[in-house]
Design a protein around this motif. Sequence first.
Motif, mmCIF file in Angstrom:
data_model
loop_
_atom_site.group_PDB
_atom_site.id
_atom_site.type_symbol
_atom_site.label_atom_id
_atom_site.label_comp_id
_atom_site.label_asym_id
_atom_site.label_seq_id
_atom_site.Cartn_x
_atom_site.Cartn_y
_atom_site.Cartn_z
ATOM 1 N N UNK A 172 0.827 -1.211 0.000
ATOM 2 C CA UNK A 172 0.000 0.000 0.000
ATOM 3 C C UNK A 172 0.865 1.266 0.000
ATOM 4 N N UNK A 173 2.084 1.140 -0.527
ATOM 5 C CA UNK A 173 3.007 2.267 -0.659
ATOM 6 C C UNK A 173 3.282 2.472 -2.149
ATOM 7 N N UNK A 174 2.763 3.562 -2.733
ATOM 8 C CA UNK A 174 2.963 3.775 -4.171
ATOM 9 C C UNK A 174 4.410 4.136 -4.489
ATOM 10 N N UNK A 182 0.141 5.744 -7.395
ATOM 11 C CA UNK A 182 -0.457 6.800 -6.582
ATOM 12 C C UNK A 182 -1.901 7.043 -7.037
ATOM 13 N N UNK A 183 -2.121 7.094 -8.358
ATOM 14 C CA UNK A 183 -3.470 7.292 -8.893
ATOM 15 C C UNK A 183 -4.392 6.133 -8.513
ATOM 16 N N UNK A 184 -3.864 4.903 -8.544
ATOM 17 C CA UNK A 184 -4.655 3.727 -8.164
ATOM 18 C C UNK A 184 -5.190 3.895 -6.739
ATOM 19 N N UNK A 230 -9.092 5.129 -5.817
ATOM 20 C CA UNK A 230 -9.738 3.816 -5.641
ATOM 21 C C UNK A 230 -10.000 3.125 -6.979
ATOM 22 N N UNK A 231 -9.017 3.206 -7.886
ATOM 23 C CA UNK A 231 -9.168 2.546 -9.182
ATOM 24 C C UNK A 231 -9.220 1.042 -8.942
ATOM 25 N N UNK A 286 -3.156 12.869 -14.124
ATOM 26 C CA UNK A 286 -3.648 11.687 -14.818
ATOM 27 C C UNK A 286 -2.424 11.045 -15.475
ATOM 28 N N UNK A 287 -1.925 9.936 -14.928
ATOM 29 C CA UNK A 287 -0.704 9.321 -15.466
ATOM 30 C C UNK A 287 -0.877 8.846 -16.906
ATOM 31 N N UNK A 288 0.246 8.737 -17.620
ATOM 32 C CA UNK A 288 0.225 8.185 -18.973
ATOM 33 C C UNK A 288 -0.451 6.815 -18.954
ATOM 34 N N UNK A 289 -1.301 6.566 -19.945
ATOM 35 C CA UNK A 289 -2.010 5.297 -20.032
ATOM 36 C C UNK A 289 -3.345 5.304 -19.301
#
Length: 141
Positions: free
Chosen positions: A71-73, A79-81, A85-86, A112-115
């Motif tokens: 649970x550490x990005x 971080x976005x996940x 709550x993706x 908003x990360x790439x992808x």
Amino acid sequence: MITITFSLTNQNKFFVNIKKADVMKLEYKHQKEKTIIGYYTEIKMNEGYEKCPEFWDKEYGEKYSKLFTTMIPENDEERAILENNIGMYALCVDNGGEFQYWIVGEYKGGSVPDGFSLYSFPESEWALFSTKGPSLLPFRN
């Protein structure tokens, strides 16, 4: 068993007729405009039953398994996940003979990360389905 019938109007609105069994909880709710964040793949209509679970397993479960353990990005994607709550929802967007199958969460702002992409819904009435237990078996059966 659940039977869902959609009918589209010429104003990009649709009506839903739903018959449900005791397996799922169904709630109708008015929702304000909502933006979601996530990522998707294109799937042929006749391959959805097989490809949707594969997408979850490979592009969510396997790809982010370390993140879900710690649970550490370690990067912007992770971080976005966590921040949005993706993985909370799945979304299907019809593209004719194919559909976009999204793994998403509610967008809370930020980069908003790439992808990853954003998708917005206008204020509307929603039919919300929920179930407890193994994944999407009620839908698949």
